[in-house]
Design an enzyme around this catalytic site. Structure first.
Site, mmCIF file in Angstrom:
data_model
loop_
_atom_site.group_PDB
_atom_site.id
_atom_site.type_symbol
_atom_site.label_atom_id
_atom_site.label_comp_id
_atom_site.label_asym_id
_atom_site.label_seq_id
_atom_site.Cartn_x
_atom_site.Cartn_y
_atom_site.Cartn_z
ATOM 1 N N LYS A 138 -83.601 49.429 -17.934
ATOM 2 C CA LYS A 138 -84.860 49.996 -17.490
ATOM 3 C C LYS A 138 -85.029 51.147 -18.122
ATOM 4 O O LYS A 138 -84.249 51.686 -18.340
ATOM 5 C CB LYS A 138 -85.216 49.618 -16.135
ATOM 6 N N TYR A 148 -93.487 40.315 -15.478
ATOM 7 C CA TYR A 148 -93.378 40.180 -13.988
ATOM 8 C C TYR A 148 -94.409 39.582 -13.125
ATOM 9 O O TYR A 148 -94.547 39.615 -12.208
ATOM 10 C CB TYR A 148 -93.304 41.559 -13.536
ATOM 11 N N ASN A 198 -84.440 51.176 -10.712
ATOM 12 C CA ASN A 198 -83.072 50.578 -10.307
ATOM 13 C C ASN A 198 -82.418 50.188 -11.584
ATOM 14 O O ASN A 198 -81.572 49.195 -11.289
ATOM 15 C CB ASN A 198 -83.439 49.538 -9.284
ATOM 16 N N HIS A 205 -82.891 44.953 -14.708
ATOM 17 C CA HIS A 205 -83.149 43.751 -14.273
ATOM 18 C C HIS A 205 -82.216 42.629 -14.941
ATOM 19 O O HIS A 205 -81.618 42.711 -15.906
ATOM 20 C CB HIS A 205 -84.544 43.472 -14.892
ATOM 21 N N GLU A 247 -87.723 33.776 -19.190
ATOM 22 C CA GLU A 247 -87.562 35.302 -19.558
ATOM 23 C C GLU A 247 -87.071 35.418 -20.875
ATOM 24 O O GLU A 247 -87.406 36.315 -21.490
ATOM 25 C CB GLU A 247 -86.752 36.064 -18.551
HETATM 26 P P1 CMP Z 1 -86.263 43.535 -10.658
HETATM 27 O O1 CMP Z 1 -84.757 42.652 -10.546
HETATM 28 O O2 CMP Z 1 -86.670 44.077 -12.164
HETATM 29 O O3 CMP Z 1 -87.633 42.548 -10.401
HETATM 30 C C1 CMP Z 1 -88.640 42.922 -9.737
HETATM 31 C C2 CMP Z 1 -88.589 44.456 -9.306
HETATM 32 O O4 CMP Z 1 -89.555 44.864 -8.733
HETATM 33 C C3 CMP Z 1 -87.261 44.785 -8.829
HETATM 34 O O5 CMP Z 1 -86.325 44.592 -9.741
HETATM 35 C C4 CMP Z 1 -87.418 46.209 -8.320
HETATM 36 O O6 CMP Z 1 -87.429 47.378 -9.217
HETATM 37 C C5 CMP Z 1 -89.006 46.110 -7.905
HETATM 38 N N1 CMP Z 1 -89.246 46.432 -6.581
HETATM 39 C C6 CMP Z 1 -90.108 47.259 -6.085
HETATM 40 N N2 CMP Z 1 -90.156 47.088 -4.671
HETATM 41 C C7 CMP Z 1 -89.590 45.621 -4.331
HETATM 42 C C8 CMP Z 1 -89.170 45.145 -3.167
HETATM 43 N N3 CMP Z 1 -89.703 45.455 -1.799
HETATM 44 N N4 CMP Z 1 -88.700 44.024 -3.313
HETATM 45 C C9 CMP Z 1 -88.291 43.558 -4.396
HETATM 46 N N5 CMP Z 1 -88.427 44.070 -5.614
HETATM 47 C C10 CMP Z 1 -88.999 45.575 -5.701
#
Ligand code: CMP
Length: 140
Positions: free
Chosen positions: A10, A50, A113, A116, A127
């Site tokens: 990311k 997403y 974070n 992904h 995906e």
């Molecule tokens: P990712 O694995 O990219 O998939 C969805 C993303 O939404 C997740 O990582 C997080 O970066 C983001 N996100 C933000 N808030 C939440 C939440 N409460 N639960 C899950 N994903 C979240």
């Protein structure tokens, strides 16, 4: 079984210049990079990618973050690639991620974070198709 998964480094981790450190973890775990490209996602692309989260309260912040800078996208292949990558990544929320995981080491918040990874085989297929035509995937 040999499996494929989609991985995205990311904008936060690309900005931190840790693409190579994250790739080294994939390789050390036996995951092979069989397709890769850097791109700056458009709002449309991020929203489509997403789409499963479109009704979640965090959707807008997630999309805004994902278009905030370039990302590095790759297909990883290996035994149990989906679970293995999820283990390497650690919990979605870096505060809950185990020591030594990518998110514990490089992530700052639940949105920023670092990475992904697909969560299931059906998701991985969808995906991967989002970003890579079959012809640009180099599996032996
Ligand atoms: P990712 O694995 O990219 O998939 C969805 C993303 O939404 C997740 O990582 C997080 O970066 C983001 N996100 C933000 N808030 C939440 C939440 N409460 N639960 C899950 N994903 C979240």
């Amino acid at each position: 079984a040999a499996e494929r998964t989609l991985s995205i480094i990311k904008p936060d981790a690309v900005a931190k210049n840790v693409i190579g450190q994250i790739y080294a973890r994939f390789e050390a775990a036996g995951l092979k990079i069989i397709a890769a490209r850097m791109t700056h996602l458009s709002k449309n692309e991020a929203e489509q990618f997403y789409a499963v989260h479109k009704d979640r309260p965090f959707f807008k912040d997630l999309v805004d973050f994902m278009v905030s800078g370039p990302v590095m996208i790759q297909v990883l292949e290996g035994e149990n690639a989906i679970a293995k990558n999820r283990e390497l990544m650690g919990a979605t929320d870096p505060k809950k991620a185990e020591k030594g995981t990518i998110r514990a080491d490089f992530a700052d918040s639940i949105d920023a974070n670092a990475v992904h990874g697909s969560d299931a085989p059906e998701a991985a297929t969808i995906e991967i198709a989002c970003f890579f035509p079959a012809l640009s995937i180099y599996s032996r």
